[in-house]
Structures are given as structure tokens and as C-alpha cells.
Design a protein around this motif. Structure first.
Motif, PDB file in Angstrom:
ATOM      1  N   LEU A   1     -19.682 -24.837 -12.729  1.00 51.45           N
ATOM      2  CA  LEU A   1     -19.753 -23.387 -12.914  1.00 51.45           C
ATOM      3  C   LEU A   1     -18.565 -22.684 -12.275  1.00 51.45           C
ATOM      4  O   LEU A   1     -17.985 -21.752 -12.864  1.00 51.45           O
ATOM      5  CB  LEU A   1     -21.068 -22.863 -12.322  1.00 51.45           C
ATOM      6  N   ILE A   2     -18.176 -23.110 -11.084  1.00 50.98           N
ATOM      7  CA  ILE A   2     -17.038 -22.478 -10.405  1.00 50.98           C
ATOM      8  C   ILE A   2     -15.764 -22.652 -11.217  1.00 50.98           C
ATOM      9  O   ILE A   2     -14.987 -21.701 -11.409  1.00 50.98           O
ATOM     10  CB  ILE A   2     -16.865 -23.079  -8.994  1.00 50.98           C
ATOM     11  N   ILE A   3     -15.543 -23.852 -11.728  1.00 50.67           N
ATOM     12  CA  ILE A   3     -14.317 -24.109 -12.490  1.00 50.67           C
ATOM     13  C   ILE A   3     -14.301 -23.301 -13.778  1.00 50.67           C
ATOM     14  O   ILE A   3     -13.271 -22.725 -14.162  1.00 50.67           O
ATOM     15  CB  ILE A   3     -14.174 -25.617 -12.770  1.00 50.67           C
ATOM     16  N   VAL A   4     -15.452 -23.214 -14.473  1.00 51.50           N
ATOM     17  CA  VAL A   4     -15.471 -22.450 -15.716  1.00 51.50           C
ATOM     18  C   VAL A   4     -15.340 -20.954 -15.450  1.00 51.50           C
ATOM     19  O   VAL A   4     -14.727 -20.216 -16.232  1.00 51.50           O
ATOM     20  CB  VAL A   4     -16.756 -22.769 -16.521  1.00 51.50           C
ATOM     21  N   LEU A   5     -15.864 -20.471 -14.323  1.00 50.30           N
ATOM     22  CA  LEU A   5     -15.689 -19.070 -13.957  1.00 50.30           C
ATOM     23  C   LEU A   5     -14.231 -18.762 -13.639  1.00 50.30           C
ATOM     24  O   LEU A   5     -13.702 -17.707 -14.027  1.00 50.30           O
ATOM     25  CB  LEU A   5     -16.574 -18.722 -12.758  1.00 50.30           C
ATOM     26  N   VAL A   6     -13.578 -19.675 -12.926  1.00 50.35           N
ATOM     27  CA  VAL A   6     -12.157 -19.493 -12.619  1.00 50.35           C
ATOM     28  C   VAL A   6     -11.350 -19.449 -13.905  1.00 50.35           C
ATOM     29  O   VAL A   6     -10.451 -18.604 -14.072  1.00 50.35           O
ATOM     30  CB  VAL A   6     -11.665 -20.621 -11.684  1.00 50.35           C
TER      31      VAL A   6
END
Length: 891
Positions: A643-648
Motif C-alpha cells: 500500500l505504501i509503495i502504490v500510494l507513493v
């Protein structure tokens, strides 16, 4: 002088189904009492008896000798009148039989020599002055059988069948020389004694055969004989569920979790109580032994050293918890779950169903007996490979308590340890904090959010119902409601699972004392079921969304007209170009799945963030390999990282890439304007989108210098703006069709044959006239959405009912991308998260999960792109071969 083991009572106190014994030891017994290893109490010796030096048995007083009493049918200390004299005083006086010894007896004032028969299970020593326990052959009465130095009655009641000396070794049958030699004698001696050392020997043999009591075996004999005494190495089936789920042991607030073991030799000899660490010092050097705290987890490992192992070093243990919460400390037996337990050829203790577990009490450190052959060589060695104590600390109204206290043990088999790396022995203590409150909170969160989700699904179905111009509630409406419900419920479940697992991850990893632990097997299975449900619901939603996008009604409106000075035909290549751009936009995303997978694997596997999912409450990387990965921690870590990577990616796309490099949706709008072509999209019968691509210059089929000149005029604001409404730049709109416009459009579909130039020209002329307000009875108005309409993505149908014109809603957000992957980024990301979580909870491999996500998305992308061919052909209302040819060109 021989020793006597008095008859003993085998009853022990029970508190809440646990076996409870005192913490006494032989040193607590006085000279007239002995220590009973079963009841763990000091018991008085019989008449004319005193305790032996080790306090584990009684012996006859001086001047008395153990003899068999026909009256009491037991061994008693009988008087020999005076002490035995030296052999020189007796050897010439009398000749005695083989099983007699010579004693002096005083009759009046005369001392005479006489022969005294040794009692059962005893024989004369080498000097023939005293009787000692039989080691070879005994004198037995006529109805008794000599069995390895023991007089046994009805010895042949234990049949000599092949199953009693057969051992299941990793699925194959191994014939054990030790079992052949000792099972029947041990059973026979246990039957004669009714308890004591020989029954403990039989129990140890049962433990060595993995507690398997199918057919005739050591365990079958033991269970048959143990009905006469309460101390059994098995727990009743009725006790297992209560012990693991309900039984409670009160403890002190700051009590140290102290465990001890009661030790036995292979032959059943009791060897006192030792600290738990003695189990591991018998296997390997454990280094510094950590004190076990009630609020901490411990993980230890050591290298096995069995090169010097022998039968004399084999130990059998019963595990006890030292209870200090009473005035006098006591020992509470800890149930043992042996994973190697066999029943019906199945290792039932490895199953998740607790009701099928067989809890026992005894285990061993290593086994060199079963694998010994007739040549006194060892074919294999079994050893205790893992030992885990699991308990749950619960907070009561007045005191703390322990629940679910049990040990899990596994044995492994090795051949010779020569010229190989020694295997590891693992030890762990796991404090499984009660998850009742957490699971209740999880259920409440699911219930509340699901209720709001159901309400939102109803709103969406009402909006769809109005947009689809429905008059009745039909089957399609119900299916739509289920699809909306599946989509929202999938989002709710995955959101709740993520936040709860992430909470467990954060609190578990950062704690110094275990106040929050990981869910047990049942709670973990519930979370797995939630993930499976979330993925299933999201898969249904995504497939429906993809199918719906492939069936939208699209028409390209060409504003270009022949130049008045030249009788030229308008070129079709501009429409080819726009159609191709639309086709490429079908599967465009705000984030890159390929980059996403690479970054996730880089973080979790290369940088080894995966180790944060190990079952240890600490924030540093563990180098030991003995730890297991927690499903809950893996779930939280995997979802969070993904989730963090896709949000970034999405933030960088919105803040940097779309602003300074390329906005794919806005680029498509610009291409439409340069091509002088608008896009008319009808998603539902009364709802769709419009992309206004009319050139402010009137012409687009021009040469390059003219095109550059037109763009220069726009930059200098020397021409009209691009918007549909004069003086505005808004080019994208969502449309609520009036029923008059809808009726006319339907007439075009039914009256005009498709695939002809006339069809396209008539429809193109109708739409251009409509957009220019040139049709009297069909008109439209442009307005902004109200706040509630924007939030709920709906139209106020009470206004639409009495409205006489089609409504174009200003859309500054390019909402027509909702018919593309680009506008459904959230739905696709949640689907990928659910798929990633689903694969990992079954495979425990982030690599497999990431690769699966990549493959599944590429398959979905291929499906969407392939189905778009029919969509592209509908841009021109082509049919037959023309559709196929034009689709290939557009692609």
C-alpha cells in the motif's frame, strides 16, 4: 540386605482437570518414610522398616529379612532372631538348596543353622548370606513364570504378535530388537506389581512408540493395565477441550514462570525433579538460560550432540508448572501435545481441529533404544527437535491467571551424526495473550462498517436505477445490488483486516513486555477466512467492472467540414488517430504494476524487511532461523508495504508526472481538440460523458504551418476558448439524458442500418446540431453539481423528473475516466492487495504473491484490451468485416 517397595496409592489431587502434586522431594522425608514418586508425597514405611539412604524405598530393620507371607500375600519383614554371621560360622553346619540362604537361629540358649528360602523376585548373592533382587533367574512357585528375573503369573496373556515390536518410522515399519525383548516382560511385571517402576518402564516404551495404541502394542498393554491406577500418561478425550480452552491457573502478579520436570530412566527408575533446562543440557549446551517471565516470549536454539549418547543417558520427563499462588507451592502438570502422535496411521496432533488432539504427559530427550539392532549397533536416533510452551495470561477481577497452558513437542530422526553438521534443537515460550476483546472489536468493526456499506450500496443501486431509466425492479436490478454489495463489502473486510493486523504488528513489535500477542490458530483462521472472502468479492467486482467497460456506447463526433473553397472529402485519419489514443487509454494506470512488484520484492526480500514478520516481540532483525513467520504479521507487513509503495506512486504521479510530464487523460482531451473530434459516451441509458473536442479555429485537417499558427494564437489568447460554453475552458462533462433525447437516440439505433456512410453522417449531424442548440424540441443546459451530488456521485432525481432538458454537469476532474482503468485505480489496487494477501497466507512467500499479482493483472489487462476491439468498432457504428479491419487499425 534387600529393599522393600511398599504398596502405594496412586491417587493425585486434581484442580480444574490439571494434575496437581506437591513440591516435596525425598529430602523432605524422615527416616521412617519414603518418597512416592507418583503421588509426590512422603509415605510411612511398614512395620520393622526404615527408609533407604535415597529415601525412594524402605528396607527391613537389622535382624529382619523380607519374606513372603502367605497370609497377607505380600512381602513382610520377618525376624531372623539375630543378625547374619560370617560364612565361616555357617558353611559346615548345613547344606541348603539352590534358592536358600544360610542363617543362624537362636532357640533357647542354642544357636543353630537353618536354610531360609529367598522371597519372590529375589535370589541368593554370591556369598549365599543374603537375598538380592533377581538379575538373571529367579526361584518361582509352580504357577509362576520366570520373566527376565521376575516371577510372573499368566505371562502368556500378553500375546507375542509382530505388532508389539514394530515401530512406524517415517511411514515405514521398522522391527525393533528392544521392543521384541522388553515389551512383554515390562507389561507382565507391571501387571504383577500393579504400579511402580515396571509400569513406568512400560509407559516409557509407550512414549517411544509415539503413543500409538492401535492393535497389540506397548501402549495398548499400558492402557489396559493403567485402568487400575489414576496416574496415566494419557489425558482423557473429555479433558482436552477443557484444558485448552477453559481451565485456569491463578498466578501472582509478578510471578516468574518456573517450570520443572520429573525425570525417569528408561527402566522406569525415578530420578528426582530438575529444572526445565536439564532437558536441553542433556541434548546440547544451551549457554545462558533465560528466566521465563509471564509477559515475555523466549526463543532458544542449540546444536545437538548425540555422538556419545547411550541408553543410560536417555531420560523421560513430565513437565510441571511451579504454582506459587497458594500458601504451599505445588506442581501442576502441563499437558503435552506430541506432534508425532499416531492414531489410525494419522498424526492427529498436527491437525488444526483441537477436539482431535490427544494430550499426554510424558516425553523423552532422545532415543537410541528403538533403533538398536541385534548387533548392538544403532540404525537411527530420534531426538527432541522442537519444544514450545504456550500459554495465555488473562486478567481476572481479582488476580491474574493462565489459560491454554500446554507444550508442543516434535521429534525428528537422524542416522549417524558422523561427518555431518549437527542438527538444531529449538526451544520457545510463547505468551498467547487473550484475543477475546480484540476479536470482539474486529467483529463489531465489521458489523458497523458493513451496515454503512449496505446503506451506500442501496444509494448506488438507486442512482443506477434512475440512470438506467428503469420502471420496475427486475432480476438485473437485484444482480446489480449484489455486485455493488460485493464491491463495498470486499473493501470493508480488507480495510478492517488491514488496520487490525497492522495494529497487532505495531504493538507486538515495539513492546518490551508482552501485553499484546498474536492471534491463536482459531483467530488466525478467522482472519484467513476474511481475506478469502475479501478477494472473492473484489474479484467478482473487478470482473463485472471490466465487462461493463467493454460494453459502453461510444461515438466520435466529427466537427470537421469540407473547406468552402475546395470540394474535398473530410479525411478519416484524424478519427483513426483519436480512436487509437482512446484504445491505448483503456488499460492505462496511475501506477505501474511492474514497478510495483519490483519495489515490493526489493523491500521485503532484498532489504529483508520480511524478517519483521517473525514471531518475536522486538524491532531488530533476528539472525536465528528457528523462528516461524506469523501469518498475521506477514499479512500486515505485506499489505502495508504494498500500500505504501502504490500510494507513493500515485502521489508522485499526481504531483510530478501529470503536472510536469504527461497527464494521459488531459492529453487525450488535447488530441481531441487538435483533431476537431468530440467523444460521446453513453454508459447507462440516461447517463454518460461528453469530451468536447471542437477546435476553436473551426478546422483541423490542415498543414503543419497552419497548425502551429493556430496553437500560437491560442497561446496569445487571440481566439475563442476550447470549452463547450463560451468563455469557459471546461471540456469534459457528465450527462443526464432527457427522455426525449433518449427516445430519438433509440430511434437511430432501430431505424438506421449500421455500417453505412449515411448512418454515421445522420448521427453525427444530429449530435452536432444538438450540441449547437439547433434542435428545438431537444436541448440541454450546463450546470455545476451540488455538494451532495458531488460527494455521492448522483443526480438529484427529484429535479430531474420535472426537468425539460438534458443536463450537462461541469466536470473539472475528467470523470469520463470511470469507464477506463485509469479512473478505477482504487478498485484495482484493493483487488491487487486482496490477491497479494490471499496468496501469501497460503504460500508464506512474498515472491509467489507478487508474481501472482503481476500475472493476474496482465491477464486482466489482456482481457480488457482484447474486448476493447468491439468497443473501438462501435465508435463508427461499423459491422461485419469492417469492424474487424478498423479494430486492427485502431490497435
Amino acid at each position: 540386605m534387600g529393599t522393600v517397595q511398599p504398596s502405594v496409592s496412586l491417587r493425585v489431587a486434581r484442580v480444574e482437570s490439571y494434575d496437581v502434586i506437591s513440591s516435596l522431594s525425598p529430602k523432605n522425608c524422615n527416616d521412617s518414610s519414603y518418597f512416592d514418586s507418583l503421588s509426590h508425597k512422603c509415605k510411612s514405611c511398614g512395620i520393622f522398616q526404615t527408609a533407604s539412604r535415597d529415601r525412594l524405598s524402605c528396607k527391613c530393620d537389622v535382624g529382619r529379612y523380607p519374606g513372603y507371607s502367605e497370609k497377607t500375600k505380600s512381602i513382610e519383614c520377618v525376624s531372623c532372631v539375630q543378625s547374619f554371621q560370617s560364612d565361616t560360622c555357617l558353611k559346615d553346619n548345613i547344606n541348603c538348596e539352590l534358592y536358600d540362604i544360610k542363617v543362624l537361629q537362636v532357640i533357647g540358649n542354642t544357636t543353630i543353622a537353618r536354610c531360609l528360602r529367598c522371597p519372590l523376585w529375589h535370589q541368593p548373592d554370591a556369598s549365599r548370606l543374603s537375598c538380592i533382587p533377581c538379575s538373571d533367574k529367579c526361584h518361582c512357585p509352580g504357577d509362576y513364570e520366570d520373566v527376565n528375573g521376575t516371577c510372573v503369573k499368566d505371562y502368556f496373556s500378553f500375546p507375542d504378535t509382530p505388532s508389539i515390536f514394530a515401530h512406524n518410522l517415517d511411514g515405514r515399519t521398522y522391527t525393533s530388537n528392544y521392543l521384541r525383548e522388553w515389551v512383554r516382560p515390562a507389561a507382565a511385571k507391571c501387571k504383577v506389581e500393579g504400579g511402580g517402576k515396571y509400569c513406568e518402564h512400560l509407559a516409557n516404551i509407550c512414549v517411544l512408540t509415539d503413543y500409538n495404541y492401535d492393535s497389540q502394542s506397548a501402549c495398548a498393554f499400558y492402557r489396559q493395565l493403567s485402568t487400575g491406577f489414576s496416574h496415566s500418561i494419557y489425558y482423557d478425550d473429555s479433558q482436552g477441550d477443557y484444558l485448552l480452552n477453559s481451565a485456569r491457573i491463578n498466578i501472582l502478579k509478578d510471578q516468574t514462570m518456573e517450570f520443572v520436570v520429573k525425570q525417569y530412566g528408561l527402566d522406569g527408575t525415578y530420578q528426582l525433579i530438575q529444572p526445565l533446562r536439564s532437558v536441553f543440557t542433556s541434548l546440547c549446551c544451551t549457554g545462558v538460560w533465560k528466566q521465563i517471565q509471564r509477559n515475555a516470549n523466549i526463543y532458544e536454539s542449540c546444536s545437538l550432540h548425540l555422538k556419545t549418547a547411550s541408553i543410560a543417558d536417555m531420560r523421560f520427563y513430565e513437565l510441571y508448572f511451579v504454582d506459587l499462588a497458594v500458601n504451599q507451592s505445588r506442581l501442576i502438570n502441563v499437558p503435552v501435545r506430541v506432534l508425532n502422535f499416531l492414531r489410525g496411521g494419522v498424526q492427529r496432533n498436527k491437525e488444526n481441529d483441537i477436539s482431535r488432539w490427544q494430550l499426554t504427559k510424558r516425553f523423552f530427550n532422545f532415543d537410541v533404544a528403538i533403533g538398536s539392532n541385534q548387533d548392538e549397533n544403532i540404525d537411527f536416533i530420534r531426538y527432541l527437535s522442537s519444544f514450545t510452551i504456550r500459554f495465555s495470561v488473562v486478567q481476572g477481577e481479582k488476580s491474574l491467571g493462565l489459560r491454554s497452558l500446554y507444550a508442543t513437542i516434535n521429534y525428528e530422526t537422524v542416522g549417524s551424526l558422523e561427518n555431518r553438521k549437527p542438527p538444531l534443537v529449538y526451544f520457545a515460550v510463547k505468551n498467547v495473550v487473550s484475543m477475546d476483546e480484540a476479536m470482539k472489536s474486529l467483529e463489531v468493526a465489521l458489523s458497523v462498517l458493513s451496515s454503512f456499506g449496505a446503506l451506500y450500496a442501496l444509494i448506488r443501486i438507486v442512482v443506477w436505477y434512475i440512470r438506467s431509466d428503469k420502471a420496475t425492479i427486475d432480476l438485473l436490478t437485484l444482480i446489480r445490488l449484489l455486485i455493488y454489495g460485493a464491491d463495498i463489502l470486499g473493501n470493508v473486510i480488507l480495510t478492517v483486516v488491514f488496520f487490525f493486523t497492522f495494529y497487532w504488528f505495531i504493538t507486538f513489535r515495539q513492546q518490551e513486555e508482552v501485553t499484546v500477542s498474536l492471534p491463536a490458530a482459531q483467530e488466525e483462521q478467522f482472519i484467513k477466512d476474511l481475506v478469502i472472502s475479501a478477494f472473492t468479492l473484489k474479484a467478482i467486482s473487478v470482473l463485472w467492472m471490466t465487462g461493463e467497460q467493454c460494453t459502453v456506447d461510444i461515438f466520435l463526433i466529427d466537427w470537421e467540414s469540407p473547406k468552402p473553397t475546395k470540394a474535398e472529402v473530410v479525411s478519416v485519419w484524424r478519427m483513426f488517430f483519436v480512436a487509437n489514443e482512446w484504445n491505448e487509454l483503456q488499460v492505462a494506470r496511475k501506477s505501474s504494476t511492474s514497478l510495483q512488484v519490483i519495489l515490493v520484492l526489493l523491500a521485503l526480500k532484498v532489504f529483508q524487511f520480511e524478517r519483521f514478520a517473525l514471531e518475536t516481540p522486538s524491532t531488530y532483525f533476528m539472525t536465528e532461523t528457528l523462528l516461524n513467520y506469523s501469518t498475521v504479521l506477514r499479512l500486515a507487513l505485506g499489505l502495508f508495504t504494498y500500500l505504501i509503495i502504490v500510494l507513493v506512486q500515485n502521489v508522485l504521479n499526481a504531483a510530478v508526472f501529470e503536472r510536469y510530464f504527461e497527464n494521459k487523460v488531459q492529453r487525450f482531451t488535447d488530441v481531441c481538440t487538435l483533431s476537431n473530434i468530440s467523444v460521446w459516451v453513453r454508459v447507462y441509458p440516461r447517463y454518460g460523458f461528453y469530451v468536447h473536442g471542437r477546435s476553436p479555429h473551426g478546422f483541423a485537417d490542415i498543414d503543419m504551418p497552419t497548425m502551429c499558427q493556430q496553437l500560437q494564437r491560442e497561446e496569445e489568447n487571440l481566439c475563442a476558448q476550447r470549452g463547450l460554453v463560451q468563455g469557459q475552458d471546461t471540456q469534459t462533462f457528465s450527462i443526464f439524458f432527457h427522455h426525449v433525447l433518449l427516445d430519438k437516440w433509440r430511434k437511430f439505433q432501430t431505424s438506421q442500418p449500421s455500417g453505412t456512410n449515411t448512418t454515421f453522417n445522420v448521427r453525427n449531424q444530429f449530435l452536432t446540431s444538438f450540441l449547437d442548440h439547433a434542435i428545438r424540441d431537444v436541448d440541454y443546459e450546463v450546470r455545476d453539481r451540488h455538494f451532495l451530488e458531488t460527494i455521492l456521485d448522483m443526480e438529484m432525481w427529484w429535479n430531474m423528473t420535472f426537468n425539460e432538458r438534458t443536463v450537462f454537469y461541469n466536470d473539472g476532474r475528467n470523470c469520463f475516466d470511470s469507464v477506463l482503468f485509469y479512473g478505477n485505480e482504487t478498485t484495482l489496487v484493493i483487488f491487487e492487495l486482496a490477491l497479494f494477501a490471499l496468496v501469501d497466507i497460503f504460500c508464506h512467500c512474498y515472491l509467489t504473491a507478487a508474481v501472482t499479482v503481476f500475472i493476474v493483472y496482465k491477464a486482466l489487462q489482456f482481457l480488457r484490451r482484447n474486448k476493447s476491439s468491439s468497443e473501438i468498432s462501435s465508435l463508427f457504428w461499423l459491422s461485419g468485416r469492417g469492424k474487424k479491419m478498423f479494430s486492427n487499425v485502431a490497435l
